[in-house]
Motif scaffolding. Structure first.
Motif, PDB file in Angstrom:
ATOM      1  N   LEU A 127      -2.012-114.099 -13.119  1.00 15.31           N
ATOM      2  CA  LEU A 127      -3.150-114.420 -12.252  1.00 15.31           C
ATOM      3  C   LEU A 127      -4.483-114.080 -12.901  1.00 15.31           C
ATOM      4  N   ILE A 128      -4.433-113.392 -14.022  1.00 14.58           N
ATOM      5  CA  ILE A 128      -5.663-112.918 -14.644  1.00 14.58           C
ATOM      6  C   ILE A 128      -6.263-113.993 -15.517  1.00 14.58           C
ATOM      7  N   ASP A 129      -7.533-114.264 -15.270  1.00 17.62           N
ATOM      8  CA  ASP A 129      -8.251-115.265 -16.041  1.00 17.62           C
ATOM      9  C   ASP A 129      -8.554-114.728 -17.433  1.00 17.62           C
ATOM     10  N   THR A 130      -8.586-115.613 -18.423  1.00 19.90           N
ATOM     11  CA  THR A 130      -8.856-115.185 -19.793  1.00 19.90           C
ATOM     12  C   THR A 130     -10.261-114.644 -19.955  1.00 19.90           C
ATOM     13  N   THR A 131     -11.150-114.956 -19.020  1.00 17.61           N
ATOM     14  CA  THR A 131     -12.524-114.476 -19.106  1.00 17.61           C
ATOM     15  C   THR A 131     -12.724-113.179 -18.338  1.00 17.61           C
ATOM     16  N   ALA A 132     -11.663-112.651 -17.730  1.00 14.70           N
ATOM     17  CA  ALA A 132     -11.794-111.429 -16.942  1.00 14.70           C
ATOM     18  C   ALA A 132     -12.254-110.283 -17.814  1.00 14.70           C
ATOM     19  N   THR A 133     -13.125-109.454 -17.245  1.00 17.64           N
ATOM     20  CA  THR A 133     -13.678-108.346 -18.016  1.00 17.64           C
ATOM     21  C   THR A 133     -13.367-106.994 -17.407  1.00 17.64           C
ATOM     22  N   THR A 134     -12.609-106.946 -16.327  1.00 15.51           N
ATOM     23  CA  THR A 134     -12.266-105.670 -15.725  1.00 15.51           C
ATOM     24  C   THR A 134     -11.346-104.905 -16.655  1.00 15.51           C
ATOM     25  N   PRO A 135     -11.464-103.570 -16.694  1.00 11.56           N
ATOM     26  CA  PRO A 135     -10.703-102.766 -17.641  1.00 11.56           C
ATOM     27  C   PRO A 135      -9.200-102.939 -17.532  1.00 11.56           C
ATOM     28  N   ASP A 136      -8.692-103.202 -16.313  1.00  9.49           N
ATOM     29  CA  ASP A 136      -7.244-103.275 -16.130  1.00  9.49           C
ATOM     30  C   ASP A 136      -6.722-104.701 -16.186  1.00  9.49           C
ATOM     31  N   ALA A 137      -7.571-105.634 -16.563  1.00  6.44           N
ATOM     32  CA  ALA A 137      -7.162-107.034 -16.598  1.00  6.44           C
ATOM     33  C   ALA A 137      -6.578-107.389 -17.953  1.00  6.44           C
ATOM     34  N   ALA A 138      -5.387-107.986 -17.934  1.00  5.01           N
ATOM     35  CA  ALA A 138      -4.744-108.428 -19.160  1.00  5.01           C
ATOM     36  C   ALA A 138      -5.038-109.905 -19.373  1.00  5.01           C
TER      37      ALA A 138
END
Length: 256
Positions: free
Chosen positions: A147-158
């Motif tokens: 579900l995580i977007d490749t542009t996500a910048t949150t620390p826990d986002a893969a």
């Protein structure tokens, strides 16, 4: 079990905050919206501690109700029991079509099975490390990594996985057998099967099956990428969406 209509299904979303990341919540709820409307959104944990401090902004932004559960004994998870009790209360209210259980903890295996025994649809959300018994107990299980977007910048986002090549897909024996068996099971006398029927069979066999695991947004994209199947878009009539049919290329070669 047929999944409820996404436009009408009333869902209860129960989040084990001890086993879920706040940075994934927005994407998670967007996924939930594909299957129905979240009439209840609750997150369980000991909010007096410091390990859940990252949840505050998400609870407010997503209108999630925090349910306080003190940890009576150090090292023992009291959250599970609170979630199970609430789930049963909601079940007996007869107001819901399904439940979304957000956790990577196998302790919810029996809860998922019990809810399904009552005729409700259960969607599980957890990490890829989630034990198989919990995954199998759900009608559908979604890995939060997908579900995580490749542009996500949150620390826990893969980052989302890159698209797997045709060579790699064909080398994935488990995937190839799963798809081929599903197409064969759903096919007519000529070997053609509707993509929707194939998807239903695959999900029943593997609740955590998701084309996004291989970097593809849709099942049709994944099947096409394998180069092992022929696809055909057929129009059922004017103004109606086209229906995608699939056939194993081996079957096509036999009848050529």
């Amino acid at each position: 079990m047929a999944l409820p209509n996404e436009n009408t299904a009333k869902l209860a979303v129960l989040i084990d905050a001890d086993n879920a990341q706040p940075g994934n919540v927005e994407a998670l709820l967007a996924e939930v919206a594909k299957y129905g409307t979240a009439h209840v959104k609750r997150a369980y944990g000991d909010w007096t501690g410091t390990n859940l401090k990252g949840w505050k902004d998400q609870l407010l932004a997503q209108s999630i109700q925090p349910i306080q559960q003190f940890a009576y004994t150090y090292g023992k998870n009291a959250t599970d029991a609170a979630m199970v009790i609430d789930a049963m209360d909601l079940l007996y209210s007869n107001r819901f079509d399904g439940f979304c259980i957000v956790s990577s903890d196998s302790d919810f295996t029996r809860l998922a099975a019990r809810l399904r025994e009552s005729g409700l649809t259960v969607y599980g959300f957890g990490q890829r490390k989630t034990p198989k018994p919990f995954v199998a107990a759900c009608d559908k299980f979604i890995h939060v990594e997908n579900l995580i977007d490749t542009t996500a910048t949150t620390p826990d986002a893969a980052p989302a996985p890159k698209s797997t090549s045709a060579t790699q897909l064909k080398g994935d024996t488990a995937l190839v057998n799963l798809l081929r068996n599903a197409v064969e099971a759903a096919s007519d006398d000529d070997g053609w099967a509707t993509l929707s029927s194939v998807g239903n069979i695959v999900t029943k066999q593997r609740p955590d099956f998701d084309p996004r695991t291989w970097g593809y947004a849709k099942l049709s994209d994944l099947i096409t990428a394998t180069t092992l199947f022929k696809t055909d878009r057929r129009s059922p009539g004017e103004g109606k969406p086209a229906i995608i049919f699939v056939r194993d290329r081996r079957r096509a070669e036999q009848t050529a």
